[in-house]
Design a protein around this motif. Structure first.
Motif, short mmCIF file in Angstrom:
data_model
loop_
_atom_site.label_atom_id
_atom_site.label_comp_id
_atom_site.label_asym_id
_atom_site.label_seq_id
_atom_site.Cartn_x
_atom_site.Cartn_y
_atom_site.Cartn_z
N ASP A 53 -22.46 -32.77 4.51
CA ASP A 53 -21.06 -32.41 4.32
C ASP A 53 -20.85 -30.91 4.57
O ASP A 53 -21.79 -30.14 4.77
CB ASP A 53 -20.61 -32.77 2.91
CG ASP A 53 -19.10 -32.96 2.81
OD1 ASP A 53 -18.40 -32.72 3.82
OD2 ASP A 53 -18.63 -33.34 1.73
N GLN A 54 -19.58 -30.51 4.52
CA GLN A 54 -19.23 -29.11 4.65
C GLN A 54 -19.74 -28.31 3.45
O GLN A 54 -19.83 -28.82 2.34
CB GLN A 54 -17.71 -28.95 4.75
CG GLN A 54 -17.11 -29.65 5.96
CD GLN A 54 -15.60 -29.59 5.95
OE1 GLN A 54 -15.00 -28.87 6.75
NE2 GLN A 54 -14.98 -30.32 5.06
N GLU A 55 -20.07 -27.08 3.71
CA GLU A 55 -20.37 -26.14 2.64
C GLU A 55 -19.06 -25.41 2.30
O GLU A 55 -18.32 -25.01 3.19
CB GLU A 55 -21.44 -25.14 3.10
CG GLU A 55 -21.91 -24.17 2.05
CD GLU A 55 -23.06 -23.31 2.54
OE1 GLU A 55 -23.05 -22.11 2.23
OE2 GLU A 55 -23.96 -23.84 3.23
N ARG A 56 -18.78 -25.22 1.02
CA ARG A 56 -17.50 -24.67 0.60
C ARG A 56 -17.72 -23.46 -0.31
O ARG A 56 -18.72 -23.38 -1.02
CB ARG A 56 -16.67 -25.73 -0.14
CG ARG A 56 -16.46 -27.00 0.68
CD ARG A 56 -15.78 -28.10 -0.13
NE ARG A 56 -15.73 -29.35 0.60
CZ ARG A 56 -14.78 -29.69 1.45
NH1 ARG A 56 -13.77 -28.84 1.67
NH2 ARG A 56 -14.79 -30.85 2.08
N SER A 57 -16.75 -22.56 -0.27
CA SER A 57 -16.88 -21.36 -1.10
C SER A 57 -15.51 -20.88 -1.58
O SER A 57 -14.49 -21.10 -0.93
CB SER A 57 -17.56 -20.22 -0.32
OG SER A 57 -16.75 -19.80 0.76
N ASP A 58 -15.54 -20.24 -2.75
CA ASP A 58 -14.40 -19.50 -3.28
C ASP A 58 -14.75 -18.02 -3.23
O ASP A 58 -15.82 -17.61 -3.72
CB ASP A 58 -14.08 -19.93 -4.71
CG ASP A 58 -13.53 -21.34 -4.77
OD1 ASP A 58 -12.38 -21.56 -4.34
OD2 ASP A 58 -14.25 -22.24 -5.25
N ASN A 59 -13.85 -17.22 -2.65
CA ASN A 59 -14.13 -15.80 -2.41
C ASN A 59 -13.08 -14.93 -3.08
O ASN A 59 -11.87 -15.12 -2.87
CB ASN A 59 -14.13 -15.51 -0.90
CG ASN A 59 -15.17 -16.32 -0.13
OD1 ASN A 59 -16.19 -15.80 0.26
ND2 ASN A 59 -14.89 -17.61 0.10
N PHE A 60 -13.54 -13.97 -3.88
CA PHE A 60 -12.66 -13.03 -4.56
C PHE A 60 -13.06 -11.62 -4.13
O PHE A 60 -14.25 -11.28 -4.16
CB PHE A 60 -12.78 -13.17 -6.08
CG PHE A 60 -12.54 -14.56 -6.59
CD1 PHE A 60 -11.29 -14.96 -7.02
CD2 PHE A 60 -13.59 -15.49 -6.64
CE1 PHE A 60 -11.07 -16.25 -7.50
CE2 PHE A 60 -13.38 -16.77 -7.12
CZ PHE A 60 -12.11 -17.15 -7.54
N GLU A 61 -12.09 -10.80 -3.76
CA GLU A 61 -12.40 -9.46 -3.27
C GLU A 61 -11.36 -8.46 -3.78
O GLU A 61 -10.16 -8.72 -3.77
CB GLU A 61 -12.44 -9.44 -1.75
CG GLU A 61 -12.81 -8.07 -1.18
CD GLU A 61 -13.01 -8.08 0.33
OE1 GLU A 61 -13.27 -7.02 0.89
OE2 GLU A 61 -12.92 -9.19 0.91
N LEU A 62 -11.84 -7.30 -4.21
CA LEU A 62 -10.99 -6.18 -4.62
C LEU A 62 -11.41 -4.97 -3.79
O LEU A 62 -12.60 -4.61 -3.76
CB LEU A 62 -11.17 -5.88 -6.11
CG LEU A 62 -10.34 -4.73 -6.69
CD1 LEU A 62 -8.85 -5.05 -6.61
CD2 LEU A 62 -10.75 -4.47 -8.13
N GLY A 63 -10.46 -4.37 -3.08
CA GLY A 63 -10.81 -3.29 -2.18
C GLY A 63 -9.89 -2.09 -2.28
O GLY A 63 -8.77 -2.18 -2.80
N MET A 64 -10.38 -0.96 -1.79
CA MET A 64 -9.59 0.26 -1.72
C MET A 64 -9.85 0.92 -0.38
O MET A 64 -10.99 1.02 0.08
CB MET A 64 -9.98 1.24 -2.84
CG MET A 64 -9.18 2.54 -2.79
SD MET A 64 -9.77 3.78 -3.98
CE MET A 64 -11.29 4.31 -3.18
N LYS A 65 -8.78 1.41 0.25
CA LYS A 65 -8.86 2.21 1.46
C LYS A 65 -8.14 3.52 1.19
O LYS A 65 -7.01 3.52 0.69
CB LYS A 65 -8.25 1.47 2.65
CG LYS A 65 -9.01 0.18 2.98
CD LYS A 65 -8.53 -0.45 4.26
CE LYS A 65 -9.41 -1.64 4.64
NZ LYS A 65 -9.04 -2.23 5.93
N SER A 66 -8.80 4.63 1.53
CA SER A 66 -8.24 5.90 1.09
C SER A 66 -8.65 7.05 2.00
O SER A 66 -9.69 7.02 2.67
CB SER A 66 -8.70 6.21 -0.34
OG SER A 66 -10.11 6.33 -0.40
#
Length: 856
Positions: free
Chosen positions: A592-605
């Motif tokens: 079957d497919q491999e599945r993921s939940d992705n959470f990201e917090l970023g800053m550009k400065s």
């Protein structure tokens, strides 16, 4: 409402807007009064032209100037300067397996249908193939986009996407030439020319490249070099500005590769140093009649190698040898019933050695600003054809030509000459033909509005038959009774959309969604024996459908003109596939497919009047149904096959940091670091059970601690990566500029398998480029790659070692097995597979040379 930040359109047509490198660039200075500042950067990572610092996405981009400044020649060099991207040349310029953010798979592009989860794109058009021989001289920019991108970038962007954007035709005549000479007989000649065909309407660009590298590692059996590379490529593009509102871009890429035998070595099972048990050389004995020299009668009871794998000796049968008849099979010896055997004759180790690839890739991109209203319709069409031959002596020669006497054995009375092609037991020699094409159509609303959207459809078709190469037909292969033509088919249909809303001048929320249905098929054709007519028949047909819905939600906050924060949640889906007749025979026809939940917090400065650029991302990835390897049960034999199964879960905590500082008007410093702490939170591996139980087979349905890989790091990717680069430039008299660009990159160890026992060691690579550039357009550069001759292997692959023989139960202590509830007579609980070893690739060593460029 915010001012418009980007314009949606074709990444290829808009590609000329970018003019700087995110990190690790050359002189990217902008004049601001009396002080210099880092230049604003424009990227198309979201298939839109937008400022890098205002794009709420993790992306590292390299422009044409940066590619030349850093001497980036391929994906391997690119990865060392890209935090979060790991790449290993485990099979030469073949079998690409890029790893973004630790999302790896040991079966990717090795087991048919299993994919890496990181997709390539050329000018935004999906490209499903190896890309290591791509001409980087033809590129305007490369963008490495991290995290699931399926809403906008098509299939298989489970971990990320790498978009190679080629240079556009121009409305003014211009050209460039390059000549390079380096150690190990490395030569490169490249050139391009561009200009108008019809002024302000129709423009062209045409280029070409010849590259040759003789190799540097010696095959000890032949005293010849291995690892040679040769590429001839042509590229061209046309842009037609039909009206102010409509443009078309047609591009073509042709390439032909011919690489010699791969620089591979074997660390045999005699080097195993841990996990004692039955699946070891001590419990294997050679069969005396086999013409194999030397066989190893080992007393080593260890089943595995623990620790850092070191570079070994290349010993590959790549030259023809005259083989006599197998001894002991002409009326005497242990198997006299097989009859009289004639000499095998002159045979190479494999029917084909090295890599041959010839391909053509075309794309057509149409952009239409409908009536000048700002509503933009875009069409992207791509087509690729490819012929490829691959071959290597995959039993690593000590077991030379065992297939000539072991594999056939059709009956007790048959004369086996004529059945055996003389290749090794596991000769990895194939010919494949690939035809793929894709079509994407999308519509975008005006981008100067508070509410904006994009919607589109996508279709993809892939067809690739592969045939086993033999000595009877080493060019296109032949279909036999046991090995034949295997055809992989992929069809993907998708709809996708994006909606962005400016809540106020600082806050924006963006939602993306992609729904796709993918069909995969596997056809295995075989030929009946000559006595039965020798006709081709379809011996297996498997098919499966996989559907996925992958949303992505982004919230970004523009704190001020210099600082932006963003948060992203995204679902990823790596395609499932077919396990073929092997999997069907054991009740695992698909995975079957491999599945993921992705959470990201970023800053550009920006900081210090834009003399420092700092981008940072923190992320968490929770993956389920992870695709792992499962060996095919064969309690009484020596099976070497495996299938893919969904039996694991992983969690990845990560950090990516990119800094670029203009310390003085002449010196720029760039630094990148990535942490990808990716480990299994659940998983049962069959060979882990074998290692922990002293060599027993895992019972069906077992899921206990003996097979658990919980807490182990995911293989093939590095936990830590870092790079540091300086760019110093100073003006001299006479319109000359002196430059020096040293760089150091570090990548921590890579585990070979899920067991976390054997690994490729950490590697530190130092490069140096110094030279002169003139105002007249010429540049001379002296360079050194891998200055301190780092020899840590790029990667290795767990393999079998048949030099110990095939007898398994004769030397197994029956009483000990019985005490564990195992019946030696049935052998049902003994892992009777061949002892495990590793083959690895050798790294290119220190290289130095001269490069000349002239732009006109």
């Amino acid at each position: 409402m915010k001012s418009p930040r980007f314009h949606i359109g074709s990444a290829a047509v808009l590609g000329t807007a970018a003019s700087a490198l995110v990190l690790l660039s050359g002189p990217t200075f902008a004049q601001t009064g009396q002080a210099r500042a880092l230049e604003e950067i424009v990227v198309t990572a979201r298939k839109a032209e937008e400022s890098l610092q205002q794009a709420p996405i993790s992306v590292t981009a390299f422009t044409a100037e940066a590619i030349a400044s850093q001497g980036i020649v391929d994906v391997d060099a690119l990865s060392r300067l890209t935090p979060g991207l790991s790449f290993s040349q485990a099979f030469g310029r073949s079998t690409d397996r890029p790893v973004i953010r630790g999302q790896s798979n040991v079966l990717a592009r090795v087991q048919f249908g299993v994919e890496s989860g990181t997709a390539y794109f050329l000018d935004g058009v999906y490209y499903n193939g190896d890309i290591q021989s791509l001409d980087f001289n033809s590129l305007q920019r490369v963008e490495v986009i991290k995290g699931p991108q399926s809403a906008l970038y098509g299939r298989n962007t489970y971990a990320g996407a790498i978009n190679f954007i080629t240079q556009d035709p121009t409305n003014e005549f211009q050209g460039a030439v390059k000549a390079l000479g380096a150690r190990h007989d490395e030569y490169e000649f490249a050139g391009s020319i561009a200009g108008p065909i019809v002024q302000d309407k129709l423009y062209f660009r045409a280029g070409g490249r010849y590259f040759e590298y003789a190799g540097e590692h010696v095959n000890t059996l032949t005293d010849r070099l291995v690892g040679s590379e040769r590429t001839v490529s042509l590229n061209g593009a046309l842009i037609w500005e039909l009206t102010n509102d409509f443009s078309a871009r047609l591009s073509m890429l042709y390439s032909k590769d011919r690489d010699g035998p791969l620089p591979l070595f074997l660390t045999g099972s005699e080097a195993n140093n841990c996990a004692p048990g039955w699946r070891s050389g001590a419990f294997r004995r050679q069969l005396a009649f086999l013409p194999v020299t030397p066989f190893i009668n080992s007393d080593n009871e260890n089943q595995y190698f623990c620790g850092a794998l070191q570079p070994g000796v290349v010993a590959l049968n790549t030259e023809p040898l005259n083989l006599p008849a197998p001894t002991g099979m002409t009326g005497a010896g242990p198997f006299p019933i097989f009859g009289t055997i004639a000499p095998i004759g002159e045979r190479d180790g494999t029917a084909f050695d090295g890599i041959f690839k010839e391909e053509i890739f075309n794309s057509l991109i149409l952009d239409w600003d409908i009536g000048g209203t700002g509503w933009v319709a875009t069409s992207q069409t791509g087509r690729r054809t490819m012929n490829r031959r691959f071959g290597t002596d995959s039993d690593h020669s000590d077991a030379f030509a065992i297939g000539a006497v072991f594999a056939p054995f059709p009956s007790p009375t048959a004369n086996i000459v004529g059945y055996a092609p003389g290749e090794p037991l596991f000769a990895n020699t194939t010919f494949s033909e690939t035809l793929e094409w894709s079509q994407e159509v999308r519509l975008a609303s005006p981008q100067d509005r508070q509410l904006r959207f994009l919607t589109g459809v996508f279709y993809y078709d892939f067809n690739s038959p592969a045939t086993n190469l033999t000595f009877n037909d080493p060019v296109r292969g032949e279909i036999g009774t046991t090995t034949g033509r295997n055809t992989d088919i992929i069809r993907n249909r998708a709809v996708f959309g994006l909606v962005a809303y400016d809540i106020n001048d600082q806050w924006t929320i963006t939602g993306e969604l992609r729904y796709q249905k993918e069909t995969k098929k596997r056809i295995e054709d075989r030929r009946t024996p000559p006595a039965a007519g020798g006709q081709v028949f379809e011996s297996f047909l498997g098919a499966a459908d996989f559907t996925s819905t992958t949303p992505r939600l982004t919230v970004d906050y523009q704190m001020n003109d210099e600082v932006m924060l963003f948060f992203t949640y995204a679902k990823g889906a790596k395609p499932g596939g077919i396990n073929g007749s092997l999997g069907t025979g054991i009740g695992i026809p698909t995975y079957d497919q491999e599945r993921s939940d992705n959470f990201e917090l970023g800053m550009k400065s920006y900081w210090f009047d834009r003399r420092l650029r700092a981008n940072v991302s923190l992320y968490l990835i929770d993956a389920k149904d992870v695709q792992l390897t499962t060996a095919i049960p064969d309690p009484g034999g020596s099976a070497i096959n495996s299938v893919a199964t969904n039996q694991g879960e992983t969690e990845t905590l990560g950090l990516e940091l990119e800094l670029q500082a203009l310390l003085t008007d002449n010196l720029t410093v760039s630094f990148g670091y990535a942490l990808a702490d990716s480990e299994f939170t659940k998983g049962c591996d069959d060979f882990q059970y074998t290692l922990n139980t002293g060599g027993l087979l895992i019972p069906g349905g077992f899921d206990g601690p003996e097979c658990s890989i919980k807490g182990n790091q995911t293989p093939l990717g590095s936990k830590h990566q870092a790079n540091l680069s300086l760019d110093y430039r100073i003006q001299l008299a006479g319109g000359l500029e002196f430059f020096a660009v040293p760089s150091v990159t570090y990548e921590s160890k890579k585990f070979i398998q899920v067991h976390n026992l054997a690994y490729a060691p950490a590697a530190t690579i130092t490069n140096l480029r110094i030279g002169l550039r003139s105002d007249d357009g010429w540049q001379v550069t002296a360079f050194a790659r891998n200055l301190f001759d780092e020899d840590a292997i790029p990667l290795a692959t767990r393999w079998f070692d048949l030099r110990n023989g095939f007898s398994t139960t004769a030397d197994v202590p029956a009483a000990q097995l019985a005490s564990q509830g195992c019946n030696i007579n049935s052998g049902s609980c003994i892992d009777a597979g061949l002892p495990r070893s590793f083959f690895g690739a050798l790294r290119k060593g220190r290289t130095y040379g001269l490069e000349f460029r002239y732009n006109f």
